[in-house]
Structure formats: structure tokens, C-alpha cells
Design a protein around this motif. Structure first.
Motif, PDB file in Angstrom:
ATOM      1  N   VAL B 108     -49.673  30.384-112.380  1.00  0.00           N
ATOM      2  CA  VAL B 108     -49.162  30.054-111.048  1.00  0.00           C
ATOM      3  C   VAL B 108     -48.117  31.080-110.613  1.00  0.00           C
ATOM      4  CG1 VAL B 108     -47.805  28.369-109.742  1.00  0.00           C
ATOM      5  CG2 VAL B 108     -49.690  27.595-111.181  1.00  0.00           C
ATOM      6  N   ALA B 109     -47.203  31.402-111.512  1.00  0.00           N
ATOM      7  CA  ALA B 109     -46.146  32.354-111.150  1.00  0.00           C
ATOM      8  C   ALA B 109     -46.748  33.720-110.813  1.00  0.00           C
ATOM      9  CB  ALA B 109     -45.140  32.477-112.286  1.00  0.00           C
ATOM     10  N   ILE B 114     -47.990  37.938-106.621  1.00  0.00           N
ATOM     11  CA  ILE B 114     -48.853  38.864-105.882  1.00  0.00           C
ATOM     12  C   ILE B 114     -48.745  38.624-104.387  1.00  0.00           C
ATOM     13  CG2 ILE B 114     -51.227  39.673-105.580  1.00  0.00           C
ATOM     14  CD1 ILE B 114     -51.844  38.517-108.329  1.00  0.00           C
ATOM     15  N   LEU B 115     -48.511  37.374-104.012  1.00  0.00           N
ATOM     16  CA  LEU B 115     -48.444  37.036-102.593  1.00  0.00           C
ATOM     17  C   LEU B 115     -47.022  37.098-102.052  1.00  0.00           C
ATOM     18  CD1 LEU B 115     -51.045  34.254-102.884  1.00  0.00           C
ATOM     19  CD2 LEU B 115     -51.136  35.999-101.124  1.00  0.00           C
ATOM     20  N   GLY B 116     -46.120  37.648-102.852  1.00  0.00           N
ATOM     21  CA  GLY B 116     -44.751  37.815-102.382  1.00  0.00           C
ATOM     22  C   GLY B 116     -43.951  36.533-102.352  1.00  0.00           C
ATOM     23  N   LEU B 117     -44.287  35.591-103.217  1.00  0.00           N
ATOM     24  CA  LEU B 117     -43.548  34.328-103.247  1.00  0.00           C
ATOM     25  C   LEU B 117     -43.024  34.095-104.647  1.00  0.00           C
ATOM     26  CD1 LEU B 117     -46.189  32.097-101.439  1.00  0.00           C
ATOM     27  CD2 LEU B 117     -44.065  32.912-100.432  1.00  0.00           C
ATOM     28  N   LYS B 134     -49.980  29.085 -96.048  1.00  0.00           N
ATOM     29  CA  LYS B 134     -51.223  29.859 -96.087  1.00  0.00           C
ATOM     30  C   LYS B 134     -51.331  30.637 -97.379  1.00  0.00           C
ATOM     31  CE  LYS B 134     -53.848  30.442 -92.259  1.00  0.00           C
ATOM     32  NZ  LYS B 134     -53.850  30.624 -90.818  1.00  0.00           N
ATOM     33  N   ARG B 135     -50.225  31.302 -97.747  1.00  0.00           N
ATOM     34  CA  ARG B 135     -50.288  32.117 -98.961  1.00  0.00           C
ATOM     35  C   ARG B 135     -50.496  31.249-100.196  1.00  0.00           C
ATOM     36  NH1 ARG B 135     -45.291  36.064 -98.545  1.00  0.00           N
ATOM     37  NH2 ARG B 135     -44.552  34.833 -96.774  1.00  0.00           N
ATOM     38  N   THR B 164     -49.708  41.613 -92.605  1.00  0.00           N
ATOM     39  CA  THR B 164     -50.002  42.802 -93.410  1.00  0.00           C
ATOM     40  C   THR B 164     -50.067  42.447 -94.894  1.00  0.00           C
ATOM     41  OG1 THR B 164     -48.837  44.099 -91.774  1.00  0.00           O
ATOM     42  CG2 THR B 164     -49.300  45.170 -93.868  1.00  0.00           C
ATOM     43  N   ILE B 165     -49.126  41.632 -95.356  1.00  0.00           N
ATOM     44  CA  ILE B 165     -49.150  41.232 -96.770  1.00  0.00           C
ATOM     45  C   ILE B 165     -50.498  40.600 -97.093  1.00  0.00           C
ATOM     46  CG2 ILE B 165     -48.188  39.630 -98.485  1.00  0.00           C
ATOM     47  CD1 ILE B 165     -45.488  39.927 -97.122  1.00  0.00           C
ATOM     48  N   ILE B 166     -50.954  39.736 -96.202  1.00  0.00           N
ATOM     49  CA  ILE B 166     -52.198  39.024 -96.475  1.00  0.00           C
ATOM     50  C   ILE B 166     -53.399  39.956 -96.386  1.00  0.00           C
ATOM     51  CG2 ILE B 166     -53.749  37.307 -95.459  1.00  0.00           C
ATOM     52  CD1 ILE B 166     -51.322  35.511 -95.193  1.00  0.00           C
TER      53      ILE B 166
END
Ligand code: ATP
Ligand code: MG
Lengths: 267, 241
Positions: B108-109, B114-117, B134-135, B164-166
Motif C-alpha cells: 500500500v505504501a 508512486i502517486l505522490g501520496l 482519484k489517486r 500531469t501526475i496522473i
């Protein structure tokens, strides 16, 4: 032009609406049947997640308990208040406990608990699943290859089937306690008199039928509520419609089941 | 790993939403699906992942998991972020008991990173912004390493940076998994950055089919109207049917 005016006649519109209502009825009935079929398969194979069952059971039984006990006790209090003084006047004071016991076990505690559970639990099952459905949560679950019937509906229906008898037996005791108390206050019937008479009105058969009946009530309420919620499409308005539908169908179902049990066991 | 769609027809209550749609997407490719609201874009994705059934036509997908992300995230609101993302690994019959709590925490981490969270595992969906939801829903969708990934409006309603990240994520994930992807979108930036080919739908039919470059050249009148956001053109915005 003639077609236009025909479509505007009251009878045409009435027939059209009736046809639509019938279709709705059959669709709902079909959905419930289909979901029952799927749920029962999991239950018979004992594919029930223990954690979720415990979670739903505690919700089913404990969350609703204050309301259930209140409704059943109030009914018992009111009936006892009405008949105790009359019976004592007619010299039937010794039968109050017995009558209360028969009325409670054969009919009142199961059906009144059923009504309370529908309003507390059934409506919340329905609106919960309906809002999951209209926000695509159920679709997402399917895409993740987890069967929503197994994950969401099976634990709820099983919980309803298992916990409802406990709710009903508890509410019968509490109801009888209040009936006795009120008989004492309003008609001076002693506690001893009431309990002695009450024991004569408690038949093993009545209690068994009550428990069996309430298990079916609980299962039916959970199944119907989940099914109505699960089949919801659309938006917020449809969540409301489904919740209402779940409540109405659950009421009808337990009334109908009650009648079936009366025929099966008391005719 | 590819998607082959042939002569797909889907009706809702007698109305043909998709009428004779054919296209293919190869592995390692991303197909963009564009078109007005109500043109049947989400319906195509739902048909491919089996949420809906076609009235006629054929859909072939090669073996492997199909993932789909939804227009409005569709996170389970009764589970927190950790439980949402690990949901398929915990609940899917074939994975039951396969992952330890530690494994799950790590997976999970990683996916969140990767999604910036990060550090949002204990939060519930209602406590997150729309973009974060969404992410998180992407992380949940791809946690089983699917071979086909369908994105329904992944960047709608997001700020340009989040978009852009997505978009970058869609590209890098596709490369990493050599996946077959489809992206439904209204956004030119997403088309430019994340897609290789485009189909454009109008009134249930494909009105443009080609590479993203060809689409952006706007030689096709439908593509041109879409790119120019013009009211005048072959497509009638106030569709009446
Ligand atoms: N389950 C359904 N029942 C009836 N009609 C539906 C259903 N799903 C979609 N439709 C209809 O099909 C058409 C296409 O819907 P779809 O959701 O695929 O459009 P879309 O291209 O994704 O639009 P948007 O850009 O607004 O998301 C719409 O007219 C919609 O009303
Ligand atoms: Mg859509």
C-alpha cells in the motif's frame, strides 16, 4: 389526433400506470428471488465471513435494541392497561398473566420487533447498499472480482436470521415484565398472581414457533432490504425510492410470513 | 494482452447507445476515447470489463486481470485508504491469507508513493480531496497488477499539476506492466501526454479513428471541432434524439 386524445383519457393513463406498477412489482420480486438464490448458495456452503457476520450481528441486534424494546414494551403496557382493569372487574384477574403471555409469544413481540427492526436496520441496509450502488462502489467491487453478494449481503442476511430470535425473546421478557407491572398498578394484580398465571400461558410450542418465525422475519427483512438497495440505479432520488420500497416490502413480507406461520402451526 | 472489439452494439431501453463499434488495442498501447457527454464512452469500458453485456458484437480480451477506475472514484466509503487499496488482496478468494499484514502495509505504501501520496492510510475517503480520492482509487485498481487497465475520466476536475501526475502515472504504469490501456477523457492534455491512439464517438458511431498525432492535426472535421471546442461543426451539441 385521435391517438393523442386516446392517450389522454383517464382510463388509458390508469391502465398504463397499473401496467407499470405491475412491472415494477414483478421486477422487484424477481430481484429478491435472484438474490435469495445467490445468498442461500453461499450460506449452504457455509461460505460466511466470520468477522463480517459478527460485525453485522452486533449491528442488527444491539443497535436496534433500544427501539425494539421500547416499541414492544409500549404495546404490552397499553394492552395491559386496557384489559387488566376490565378482566379484574369481570373476575378474570387470574388470567391476565396467561393472556399476556399468549398474546406476546404468539403474535405481538415478533411482529412488533419486526416493525422496529425494519425501521432501524432494514432501512439502513437498503440506503447503504443503494448509495454504494449509485456511486459505483458495487461495480468497483465486481471489477475487483469480489462478489458483492458474498461480501455485503450474505453476512447481513445471516445476521438477521440468527439474531432476530434473540431480539424477540428479549423483547418478550421485557414486554411481559411491563405488562405485569402495569397490571399491578392499574388493577392491583399481584406479582405472584401474574407470574403464576403467566407460566400457564407460556407453551413450549408457542415459544418454538415464535423463535422460528422471528428467524424468518429477520432473514426476510435483511434480504429484502439488501436486495432493494443492491438493485438501485440512478442517483440520490433513487436511493430514497429504494429505501421506501425496502421498508414497504419488508412490512408486507413479515405480515405475509406471520400469516403463513399461523396457518402452518395453529390451524 | 490486447483488446479486440468487433461490431459492438448496446441499447438502453430501445435507444442505441453504441452502434457497430470496432477497434483494437494492443499491449503496451493506450487508446483514448473521446466524445460528448452521453456518447457512450463509459458504456464501452463497462462492456469490456464485464459490468454490462453487449446486445451484439464481440469483445475479446487476452487473459489476465482487468482493472477499471471510475469517473467518481468509487472508493468504499466504509473502509479507510489502507483497507481500500488492500481490498482485492485481502478479499479475493484466490488471495485470501496470501499476504501478511506487513506485506500489505508495504504494498500500500509503495503504491501511494508512486502517486505522490503518503501517510494517509488511516484516512477515510470522505476526508480526502477529490484528486486524492482519484489517486487512491488508481492504487486500488492496479494493486493486483492487471494486464488491462481502463480509466474513466482520470483527470476530470483536477488541477493541471495533479492531472500531469496522473498522466505520467498512466504512461509509466503501462510501460511497467506492459499493459493494454484505455483512457476516456475530455482533456487535451491527457490526450497529448497519455494516449497513443484515439477513437472519437458521436451518436453511437466512431467518427474518428487514428493515432494521437493524426487526431491533434485536426484534419478530421470531428476532431477539429473537438480540439477547437467549436460550437459550429459536424457535431450538434444540442443533440436531440
Ligand atoms: N444503466 C443504464 N440504463 C439506461 N441508460 C443508460 C445506462 N447507462 C448509460 N445509459 C445511457 O447511455 C448513454 C451513454 O452513457 P455513458 O455513461 O456511456 O456516457 P458517457 O459518454 O460516459 O458520458 P459522460 O461523458 O457524461 O460520462 C447515456 O445517454 C445514458 O443515459
Ligand atoms: Mg462517462
Amino acid at each position: 389526433m385521435s391517438e393523442y386524445s386516446l392517450k389522454n383519457t383517464l382510463s388509458y393513463r390508469f391502465l398504463r400506470q397499473s401496467a407499470k406498477d405491475w412491472k415494477d412489482f414483478l421486477v422487484t420480486f424477481g430481484n429478491i428471488g435472484k438474490d435469495f438464490n445467490r445468498v442461500i448458495k453461499y450460506i449452504l456452503r457455509l461460505e460466511i465471513d466470520a468477522n463480517k457476520l459478527i460485525e453485522q450481528s452486533s449491528r442488527f441486534a444491539f443497535d436496534s435494541l433500544p427501539i425494539t424494546l421500547t416499541i414492544v414494551s409500549m404495546t404490552a403496557i397499553i394492552i395491559s392497561m386496557q384489559i387488566s382493569p376490565e378482566l379484574v372487574k369481570q373476575g378474570g384477574g387470574n388470567f391476565i398473566g396467561m393472556m399476556s403471555a399468549i398474546v406476546m409469544t404468539r403474535e405481538l413481540s415478533a411482529i412488533m420487533s419486526g416493525f422496529a427492526i425494519i425501521s432501524m436496520i432494514g432501512s439502513s441496509f437498503a440506503s447503504e447498499l443503494a448509495s454504494m450502488s449509485v456511486t459505483d462502489q458495487i461495480s468497483a467491487m465486481k471489477v475487483l472480482r469480489v462478489d458483492p453478494v458474498k461480501y455485503l449481503i450474505v453476512p447481513r442476511v445471516t445476521a438477521g436470521f440468527i439474531m432476530m430470535p434473540f431480539v424477540v425473546i428479549l423483547s418478550s421478557f421485557v414486554g411481559l415484565f411491563f405488562a405485569g407491572l402495569v397490571a399491578n398498578i392499574t388493577a392491583g394484580v399481584s406479582a405472584l398472581n401474574f407470574t403464576t398465571s403467566m407460566w400457564q400461558g407460556l407453551f413450549i410450542k408457542d415459544i418454538m414457533v415464535m423463535l422460528l418465525k422471528s428467524a424468518f422475519f429477520g432473514g426476510a427483512i435483511a434480504l429484502i432490504s439488501c436486495s432493494c438497495g443492491y438493485s438501485t440505479r440512478g442517483g440520490a432520488k433513487d436511493v430514497g425510492i429504494s429505501t421506501t420500497k425496502a421498508v414497504v416490502w419488508s412490512f408486507l413480507a413479515i405480515a405475509f410470513l406471520d400469516w403463513i406461520f399461523a396457518i402452518l402451526f395453529y390451524m | 494482452m490486447s483488446i479486440i472489439v468487433q461490431n459492438l452494439v448496446k441499447e438502453f431501453e430501445g435507444k442505441k447507445v453504441l452502434d457497430d463499434i470496432s477497434f483494437t488495442v494492443n499491449s503496451g498501447e493506450t487508446l483514448g476515447v473521446v466524445g460528448f457527454s452521453g456518447s457512450g464512452k463509459s458504456t464501452i469500458l463497462k462492456l469490456i470489463c464485464g459490468l454490462l453485456y453487449a446486445d451484439s458484437g464481440k469483445i475479446q480480451t487476452t487473459k489476465g486481470d482487468i482493472a477499471m477506475t471510475f469517473q467518481y472514484s468509487a472508493l468504499f466509503d466504509f473502509l479507510n485508504v489502507f483497507e481500500n487499496i488492500s481490498f482485492p488482496l485481502v478479499e479475493r478468494p484466490e488471495f485470501k491469507g496470501k499476504y501478511s499484514k506487513k506485506d500489505l502495509e508495504r504494498i500500500v505504501a509503495e503504491n501511494l508513493k508512486i502517486l505522490g501520496l503518503k501517510d494517509i492510510e488511516d484516512k477515510y475517503p470522505s476526508e480526502l480531496s477529490g484528486g486524492m480520492q482519484k489517486r487512491v482509487s488508481f492504487a486500488r485498481a492496479i494493486v493486483t497488477k492487471p494486464s488491462i487497465i481502463l480509466y474513466d475520466e482520470p483527470t476530470a476536475g483536477l488541477d493541471p499539476v495533479s492531472s500531469t501526475i496522473i498522466e505520467d502515472y498512466i504512461v509509466s504504469l503501462k510501460n511497467e506492466l506492459n499493459a493494454t490501456c484505455m483512457v476516456v477523457t475530455h482533456q487535451l492534455s491527457t490526450i497529448k501526454r497519455a494516449t497513443d491512439k484515439i477513437i472519437m464517438l458521436y451518436k453511437g458511431k466512431i467518427v474518428f479513428k487514428g493515432t494521437t498525432e493524426e487526431f491533434l492535426k485536426a484534419e478530421n472535421p470531428y476532431a477539429k471541432q473537438f480540439i477547437d471546442a467549436a460550437i459550429e461543426g459536424p457535431m450538434d451539441i444540442l443533440q436531440e434524439d
